[in-house]
Design a protein around this motif. Structure first.
Motif, PDB file in Angstrom:
ATOM      1  N   ASP A 130      -0.741  -4.672  -7.687  1.00  0.00           N
ATOM      2  CA  ASP A 130      -2.779  -4.670  -8.704  1.00  0.00           C
ATOM      3  C   ASP A 130      -3.389  -5.421  -8.487  1.00  0.00           C
ATOM      4  O   ASP A 130      -4.436  -6.226  -9.109  1.00  0.00           O
ATOM      5  CB  ASP A 130      -1.996  -3.939  -9.866  1.00  0.00           C
ATOM      6  CG  ASP A 130      -1.029  -5.767 -10.791  1.00  0.00           C
ATOM      7  OD1 ASP A 130      -0.829  -5.789  -9.865  1.00  0.00           O
ATOM      8  OD2 ASP A 130      -1.275  -6.043 -11.830  1.00  0.00           O
ATOM      9  N   ALA A 139       0.726  -1.270  -0.260  1.00  0.00           N
ATOM     10  CA  ALA A 139      -0.063  -0.167   0.011  1.00  0.00           C
ATOM     11  C   ALA A 139       0.862   1.363   0.102  1.00  0.00           C
ATOM     12  O   ALA A 139       0.520   2.095  -0.544  1.00  0.00           O
ATOM     13  CB  ALA A 139      -0.938   0.489   1.151  1.00  0.00           C
ATOM     14  N   GLU A 140       2.317   1.437   0.351  1.00  0.00           N
ATOM     15  CA  GLU A 140       3.206   2.776   0.142  1.00  0.00           C
ATOM     16  C   GLU A 140       3.681   2.076  -1.113  1.00  0.00           C
ATOM     17  O   GLU A 140       3.821   2.972  -1.001  1.00  0.00           O
ATOM     18  CB  GLU A 140       2.995   2.426   1.847  1.00  0.00           C
ATOM     19  CG  GLU A 140       4.623   3.516   1.935  1.00  0.00           C
ATOM     20  CD  GLU A 140       5.258   3.691   3.393  1.00  0.00           C
ATOM     21  OE1 GLU A 140       5.886   4.098   3.760  1.00  0.00           O
ATOM     22  OE2 GLU A 140       4.988   2.163   4.152  1.00  0.00           O
ATOM     23  N   VAL A 166      -1.284   6.015  -7.168  1.00  0.00           N
ATOM     24  CA  VAL A 166      -1.405   5.688  -6.237  1.00  0.00           C
ATOM     25  C   VAL A 166      -2.902   3.521  -6.969  1.00  0.00           C
ATOM     26  O   VAL A 166      -2.979   2.883  -5.900  1.00  0.00           O
ATOM     27  CB  VAL A 166      -2.913   6.406  -5.223  1.00  0.00           C
ATOM     28  CG1 VAL A 166      -3.798   6.791  -6.765  1.00  0.00           C
ATOM     29  CG2 VAL A 166      -3.318   5.521  -4.002  1.00  0.00           C
ATOM     30  N   GLU A 167      -2.870   4.659  -7.651  1.00  0.00           N
ATOM     31  CA  GLU A 167      -3.775   3.274  -8.683  1.00  0.00           C
ATOM     32  C   GLU A 167      -3.363   2.118  -8.768  1.00  0.00           C
ATOM     33  O   GLU A 167      -3.225   0.602  -8.855  1.00  0.00           O
ATOM     34  CB  GLU A 167      -3.988   3.623 -10.395  1.00  0.00           C
ATOM     35  CG  GLU A 167      -5.226   4.640 -10.126  1.00  0.00           C
ATOM     36  CD  GLU A 167      -4.177   6.005 -10.321  1.00  0.00           C
ATOM     37  OE1 GLU A 167      -5.104   7.196 -10.594  1.00  0.00           O
ATOM     38  OE2 GLU A 167      -3.174   6.316 -10.222  1.00  0.00           O
ATOM     39  N   GLY A 172      -9.070  -6.337  -5.453  1.00  0.00           N
ATOM     40  CA  GLY A 172      -8.730  -6.208  -4.101  1.00  0.00           C
ATOM     41  C   GLY A 172      -8.431  -7.610  -3.056  1.00  0.00           C
ATOM     42  O   GLY A 172      -8.019  -6.770  -1.773  1.00  0.00           O
ATOM     43  N   LEU A 229      -7.519  -0.393  -8.284  1.00  0.00           N
ATOM     44  CA  LEU A 229      -7.851   0.612  -9.113  1.00  0.00           C
ATOM     45  C   LEU A 229      -6.861   0.539 -10.381  1.00  0.00           C
ATOM     46  O   LEU A 229      -7.160   1.062 -11.514  1.00  0.00           O
ATOM     47  CB  LEU A 229      -7.634   1.966  -8.729  1.00  0.00           C
ATOM     48  CG  LEU A 229      -8.146   2.097  -6.942  1.00  0.00           C
ATOM     49  CD1 LEU A 229      -8.209   3.971  -7.112  1.00  0.00           C
ATOM     50  CD2 LEU A 229     -10.054   1.880  -7.913  1.00  0.00           C
ATOM     51  N   ARG A 280      -0.596   0.897  -6.185  1.00  0.00           N
ATOM     52  CA  ARG A 280      -0.492   0.682  -4.859  1.00  0.00           C
ATOM     53  C   ARG A 280      -1.669   0.351  -3.510  1.00  0.00           C
ATOM     54  O   ARG A 280      -1.883   0.953  -2.792  1.00  0.00           O
ATOM     55  CB  ARG A 280       0.489   2.188  -3.831  1.00  0.00           C
ATOM     56  CG  ARG A 280       1.486   2.745  -4.404  1.00  0.00           C
ATOM     57  CD  ARG A 280       1.489   3.543  -4.435  1.00  0.00           C
ATOM     58  NE  ARG A 280       1.382   5.046  -4.466  1.00  0.00           N
ATOM     59  CZ  ARG A 280       1.328   6.100  -2.989  1.00  0.00           C
ATOM     60  NH1 ARG A 280       1.709   5.688  -1.684  1.00  0.00           N
ATOM     61  NH2 ARG A 280       1.020   7.292  -3.856  1.00  0.00           N
ATOM     62  N   GLU A 281      -2.290  -1.110  -3.999  1.00  0.00           N
ATOM     63  CA  GLU A 281      -2.765  -2.316  -3.021  1.00  0.00           C
ATOM     64  C   GLU A 281      -4.385  -1.342  -3.300  1.00  0.00           C
ATOM     65  O   GLU A 281      -5.498  -1.536  -2.492  1.00  0.00           O
ATOM     66  CB  GLU A 281      -2.324  -2.121  -2.234  1.00  0.00           C
ATOM     67  CG  GLU A 281      -2.641  -3.629  -1.177  1.00  0.00           C
ATOM     68  CD  GLU A 281      -2.256  -3.886  -0.024  1.00  0.00           C
ATOM     69  OE1 GLU A 281      -2.526  -4.810   0.802  1.00  0.00           O
ATOM     70  OE2 GLU A 281      -1.107  -3.244   0.805  1.00  0.00           O
ATOM     71  N   THR A 282      -4.813  -0.798  -3.912  1.00  0.00           N
ATOM     72  CA  THR A 282      -5.730   0.456  -4.341  1.00  0.00           C
ATOM     73  C   THR A 282      -6.678  -0.805  -4.752  1.00  0.00           C
ATOM     74  O   THR A 282      -7.787  -0.927  -4.936  1.00  0.00           O
ATOM     75  CB  THR A 282      -5.695   1.649  -4.578  1.00  0.00           C
ATOM     76  OG1 THR A 282      -5.562   1.294  -6.401  1.00  0.00           O
ATOM     77  CG2 THR A 282      -5.073   2.149  -3.714  1.00  0.00           C
TER      78      THR A 282
END
Length: 289
Positions: A206, A159-160, A260-261, A210, A267, A263-265
């Motif tokens: 990715d 996520a980071e 952000v897409e 999720g 998206l 990093r574990e989102t």
């Protein structure tokens, strides 16, 4: 004493006349205020948990989504038939990495190394080897020290920092551990870590729908095989042209600049393909029922 750089570990090795794993052991003893025997006992429990997870794998379980399960057994059977192009140790590494990562997706007990999503990499390279207790301890302490440095200087969270922070770190930990148990020097451990990280730098996180399943499970295989190749290169005398601490810092910078897409989102990347979106819609529909 703080383990915030690989060169700090190298310095301690030289000043205290200790091996890499002994420096990490001393750090744990000081940090947690335990005896060396207590520290080693806990590390051996970690190893036993890894072995138990591997022994418990049957290939019969499936994840709740149905996306994951059984591939570790397929790889084992393929290898047993003598059909694997890799063969030998590497085929066992692939099968172990799949099996352990599947166990995580199927909600079985695993050891986060350094995270649950990357749990298959380190055990995959160690379990197929015939290791005595000292080698096991050496490998796990070296891996732990590498993980601590990367966590301090960069990140171990998808996520980071993207998947490079999880699978990349796990691969670096495994590469360093392999070099250590093969009798490599501190410098060779550093080169293996640097090369393993460089090979996976920029890897995005990715997860489809999720879930820590696709492509996470198969990336454990890539991390494990990458670790073996990096360790072999280092033991052959091949060096990273970029200093290991600089590589770690570069990985951290890449992670912080990653959109952000990625990093574990869930998206972007594979999660945003037509198939990935369809899986997500199916999972949401199932939850509404």
């Amino acid at each position: 004493m703080a383990l915030n750089s690989m060169h700090e570990i190298f310095r301690q090795m030289e000043e205290e006349h200790q091996s890499f794993w002994e420096v990490v052991l001393a750090y744990d003893v000081e940090e947690r205020q335990v005896s060396p025997e207590e520290s080693k006992a806990k590390m051996l429990l970690t190893w036993q948990a890894m072995r138990d997870a591997a022994d418990a794998y049957t290939g019969q379980r499936r994840s709740v989504s149905g996306l994951v399960g059984g591939d570790g057994m397929k790889m084992r059977q393929y290898n047993l038939r003598g059909e694997a192009m890799s063969g030998g140790y590497i085929s066992e590494v692939i099968a172990e990495a799949l099996s352990m990562a599947e166990s995580n997706a199927c909600m079985r007990r695993i050891v986060a190394a350094p995270t649950a999503g990357a749990c298959g990499v380190l055990p995959a390279v160690l379990l197929p080897l015939e290791l005595n207790q000292r080698q096991i301890l050496e490998a796990l302490y070296v891996a732990s020290g590498i993980g601590m440095v990367i966590a301090s200087r960069a990140s171990i969270a998808g996520a980071e920092g993207g998947c490079q922070a999880e699978i990349g770190t796990a691969s670096a930990m495994a590469a360093g551990a392999l070099v250590a148990i093969r009798g490599g020097s501190g410098a060779q451990i550093g080169h293996a870590v640097a090369m393993a990280l460089k090979n996976l730098m920029g890897l995005i996180c990715d997860p489809v729908a999720g879930l820590v399943e696709v492509p996470c499970v198969k990336r454990n295989v890539i991390g494990a095989v990458n670790a073996v190749s990096a360790a072999d290169m280092a033991m052959a005398g091949i060096q990273s042209r970029i200093d290991v601490d600089e590589v770690i810092e570069a990985m951290g910078q890449v992670g912080r600049r990653m959109p952000v897409e990625f990093r574990e989102t869930a998206l972007g990347g594979l999660a945003n393909t037509p198939t990935g979106r369809a899986v997500k819609e199916r999972m949401q529909a199932n939850r509404r029922r």
